[in-house]
Write an enzyme that holds these catalytic residues in place. Structure first.
Site, PDB file in Angstrom:
ATOM      1  N   ASN A   1       0.830  -1.209   0.000  1.00  0.00           N
ATOM      2  CA  ASN A   1       0.000   0.000   0.000  1.00  0.00           C
ATOM      3  C   ASN A   1       0.863   1.257   0.000  1.00  0.00           C
ATOM      4  O   ASN A   1       0.539   2.242  -0.684  1.00  0.00           O
ATOM      5  CB  ASN A   1      -0.945  -0.006   1.205  1.00  0.00           C
ATOM      6  CG  ASN A   1      -2.197  -0.815   0.929  1.00  0.00           C
ATOM      7  OD1 ASN A   1      -3.048  -0.408   0.141  1.00  0.00           O
ATOM      8  ND2 ASN A   1      -2.291  -1.980   1.557  1.00  0.00           N
TER       9      ASN A   1
ATOM     10  N   ARG B   1       5.381   1.111  25.625  1.00  0.00           N
ATOM     11  CA  ARG B   1       4.730   1.743  24.480  1.00  0.00           C
ATOM     12  C   ARG B   1       4.920   3.259  24.477  1.00  0.00           C
ATOM     13  O   ARG B   1       5.232   3.837  23.432  1.00  0.00           O
ATOM     14  CB  ARG B   1       3.237   1.385  24.425  1.00  0.00           C
ATOM     15  CG  ARG B   1       2.567   2.045  23.236  1.00  0.00           C
ATOM     16  CD  ARG B   1       1.227   1.442  22.912  1.00  0.00           C
ATOM     17  NE  ARG B   1       0.182   1.948  23.786  1.00  0.00           N
ATOM     18  CZ  ARG B   1      -1.123   1.708  23.617  1.00  0.00           C
ATOM     19  NH1 ARG B   1      -1.523   0.953  22.614  1.00  0.00           N
ATOM     20  NH2 ARG B   1      -2.013   2.189  24.437  1.00  0.00           N
TER      21      ARG B   1
ATOM     22  N   MET C   1       1.242  -2.658  12.425  1.00  0.00           N
ATOM     23  CA  MET C   1       0.614  -3.713  13.227  1.00  0.00           C
ATOM     24  C   MET C   1       0.569  -3.416  14.721  1.00  0.00           C
ATOM     25  O   MET C   1       0.358  -4.314  15.518  1.00  0.00           O
ATOM     26  CB  MET C   1       1.303  -5.056  12.969  1.00  0.00           C
ATOM     27  CG  MET C   1       1.174  -5.542  11.532  1.00  0.00           C
ATOM     28  SD  MET C   1      -0.547  -5.572  10.955  1.00  0.00           S
ATOM     29  CE  MET C   1      -1.178  -6.961  11.912  1.00  0.00           C
TER      30      MET C   1
ATOM     31  N   LEU D   1      -2.128   2.340  18.345  1.00  0.00           N
ATOM     32  CA  LEU D   1      -1.634   3.647  18.780  1.00  0.00           C
ATOM     33  C   LEU D   1      -2.335   4.035  20.076  1.00  0.00           C
ATOM     34  O   LEU D   1      -3.532   3.779  20.247  1.00  0.00           O
ATOM     35  CB  LEU D   1      -1.912   4.693  17.703  1.00  0.00           C
ATOM     36  CG  LEU D   1      -1.245   4.438  16.348  1.00  0.00           C
ATOM     37  CD1 LEU D   1      -1.710   5.469  15.329  1.00  0.00           C
ATOM     38  CD2 LEU D   1       0.278   4.470  16.479  1.00  0.00           C
TER      39      LEU D   1
ATOM     40  N   HIS E   1      -8.105  -0.958   5.880  1.00  0.00           N
ATOM     41  CA  HIS E   1      -8.496  -2.200   6.542  1.00  0.00           C
ATOM     42  C   HIS E   1      -9.118  -3.124   5.489  1.00  0.00           C
ATOM     43  O   HIS E   1      -9.963  -2.684   4.709  1.00  0.00           O
ATOM     44  CB  HIS E   1      -9.515  -1.873   7.642  1.00  0.00           C
ATOM     45  CG  HIS E   1      -9.962  -3.060   8.399  1.00  0.00           C
ATOM     46  ND1 HIS E   1      -9.181  -3.653   9.380  1.00  0.00           N
ATOM     47  CD2 HIS E   1     -11.100  -3.802   8.321  1.00  0.00           C
ATOM     48  CE1 HIS E   1      -9.835  -4.697   9.873  1.00  0.00           C
ATOM     49  NE2 HIS E   1     -10.994  -4.808   9.258  1.00  0.00           N
TER      50      HIS E   1
ATOM     51  N   GLU F   1      -9.899   6.290  18.713  1.00  0.00           N
ATOM     52  CA  GLU F   1      -9.381   5.446  19.793  1.00  0.00           C
ATOM     53  C   GLU F   1      -9.874   4.004  19.722  1.00  0.00           C
ATOM     54  O   GLU F   1      -9.340   3.123  20.390  1.00  0.00           O
ATOM     55  CB  GLU F   1      -9.736   6.050  21.162  1.00  0.00           C
ATOM     56  CG  GLU F   1      -8.901   7.262  21.556  1.00  0.00           C
ATOM     57  CD  GLU F   1      -9.324   8.550  20.859  1.00  0.00           C
ATOM     58  OE1 GLU F   1     -10.304   8.513  20.067  1.00  0.00           O
ATOM     59  OE2 GLU F   1      -8.679   9.587  21.095  1.00  0.00           O
TER      60      GLU F   1
ATOM     61  N   ASP G   1     -10.553   0.121  14.556  1.00  0.00           N
ATOM     62  CA  ASP G   1     -11.142   0.239  13.215  1.00  0.00           C
ATOM     63  C   ASP G   1     -12.543   0.859  13.255  1.00  0.00           C
ATOM     64  O   ASP G   1     -13.436   0.437  12.507  1.00  0.00           O
ATOM     65  CB  ASP G   1     -11.168  -1.144  12.523  1.00  0.00           C
ATOM     66  CG  ASP G   1      -9.783  -1.765  12.449  1.00  0.00           C
ATOM     67  OD1 ASP G   1      -8.815  -1.036  12.178  1.00  0.00           O
ATOM     68  OD2 ASP G   1      -9.659  -2.986  12.667  1.00  0.00           O
TER      69      ASP G   1
ATOM     70  N   GLU H   1      -7.348  -2.325  -2.582  1.00  0.00           N
ATOM     71  CA  GLU H   1      -6.708  -1.425  -1.617  1.00  0.00           C
ATOM     72  C   GLU H   1      -5.782  -0.454  -2.326  1.00  0.00           C
ATOM     73  O   GLU H   1      -5.695   0.730  -1.972  1.00  0.00           O
ATOM     74  CB  GLU H   1      -5.909  -2.230  -0.580  1.00  0.00           C
ATOM     75  CG  GLU H   1      -6.758  -3.077   0.343  1.00  0.00           C
ATOM     76  CD  GLU H   1      -5.921  -3.792   1.396  1.00  0.00           C
ATOM     77  OE1 GLU H   1      -4.909  -3.227   1.860  1.00  0.00           O
ATOM     78  OE2 GLU H   1      -6.269  -4.932   1.761  1.00  0.00           O
TER      79      GLU H   1
HETATM   80  C1  GRF Z   1      -3.318  -4.712   4.052  1.00  0.00           C
HETATM   81  O1  GRF Z   1      -4.161  -5.794   3.782  1.00  0.00           O
HETATM   82  C2  GRF Z   1      -4.030  -3.670   4.857  1.00  0.00           C
HETATM   83  O2  GRF Z   1      -5.394  -3.597   4.571  1.00  0.00           O
HETATM   84  C3  GRF Z   1      -3.828  -4.147   6.264  1.00  0.00           C
HETATM   85  O3  GRF Z   1      -2.520  -4.680   6.291  1.00  0.00           O
HETATM   86  C4  GRF Z   1      -2.175  -5.111   4.972  1.00  0.00           C
HETATM   87  C5  GRF Z   1      -0.900  -4.393   4.613  1.00  0.00           C
HETATM   88  O4  GRF Z   1      -0.369  -4.844   3.380  1.00  0.00           O
HETATM   89  N1  GRF Z   1      -4.030  -3.069   7.206  1.00  0.00           N
HETATM   90  P1  GRF Z   1       0.865  -4.068   2.734  1.00  0.00           P
HETATM   91  O5  GRF Z   1       1.986  -4.105   3.790  1.00  0.00           O
HETATM   92  O6  GRF Z   1       0.440  -2.673   2.432  1.00  0.00           O
HETATM   93  O7  GRF Z   1       1.249  -4.842   1.513  1.00  0.00           O
END
Ligand code: GRF
Length: 212
Positions: A32, A83, A108, A111, A127, A160, A163, A192
């Site tokens: 992405n 954190r 991952m 926050l 997402h 907060e 998603d 995406e």
């Molecule tokens: C994607 O599927 C996104 O929707 C999710 O994590 C994945 C990230 O993929 N939040 P990439 O690292 O952008 O290839």
């Protein structure tokens, strides 16, 4: 403009000053992130540049690609830190980079509310499901197991919750008989790569979703 998401040396100071500044947070593959770079390069996200790519995983492929593209890349692992300590380092980089938007692209970690409050209305996430259905993790599998006939992706502002922030846009894909998690994930990922650049361009153009 180069094809790399960075301004060309020929751009005047004035043009560079007018560019909107994007920071990227990622943990893995970074497809992405690369789709966003490409969209800056070909003008689908006009007048923008990437001012920082930050990863909590030092050897994330996405961070390597940022280095290859000549972008400012920051491996900021949490290690044994708390954190708040980890986030303080990331926030310091963001303070210096002065982004207009912070795009989570496969980042991952959750926050903290303090982080979100500091950048409220500036943090976007993508997402791989049609929110509010299937927030959280492993969502392609969950959509298949629930017998859904369609899924897709959602770009939203981060608040907060998990998603739960205001939706900027969604793109849908069918779920086909015989789909595996890998097949569905690939079909969604393809969407995406169009959805995230389009959402960023809309937000930068001032088109905000209701409730944001
Ligand atoms: C994607 O599927 C996104 O929707 C999710 O994590 C994945 C990230 O993929 N939040 P990439 O690292 O952008 O290839």
């Amino acid at each position: 403009m180069t094809g790399k998401g960075t301004p060309s040396p020929r751009d005047s100071e004035k043009e560079r000053g007018a560019r909107r500044r994007l920071a990227i947070l990622l943990s893995g593959r970074g497809s992405n992130f690369e789709a966003i770079c490409d969209a800056i390069g070909d003008g689908r996200i006009p007048h923008a540049e990437i001012v920082a790519v930050i990863s909590d995983v030092a050897d994330a492929p996405g961070l390597r690609r940022a280095v290859e593209r000549g972008l400012p890349a920051f491996p900021i692992e949490r290690g044994a830190r708390s954190r708040p300590e980890h986030e303080r380092e990331i926030l310091a980089i963001l303070d210096a980079a002065r982004p207009d938007l912070i795009c989570l692209a496969g980042y991952m970690r959750l926050l903290s509310p303090e982080f979100i409050a500091r950048h409220r209305g500036r943090i976007l996430n993508i997402h791989p499901a049609l929110l509010p259905k299937f927030p959280g993790l492993d969502v392609q599998r969950r959509a298949l197991e629930a017998g859904e006939l369609e899924s897709g992706c959602t770009v939203h502002f981060v608040d907060e919750g998990t998603d739960t922030g205001p939706v900027i846009l969604q793109r849908r894909v069918p779920i086909l008989p015989g789909d595996t998690v890998a097949m569905l994930s690939a079909r969604i990922l393809n969407e995406e790569h169009h959805a995230y650049p389009e959402a960023i361009a809309r937000v930068l153009a001032g088109e905000l979703p209701r409730g944001s």
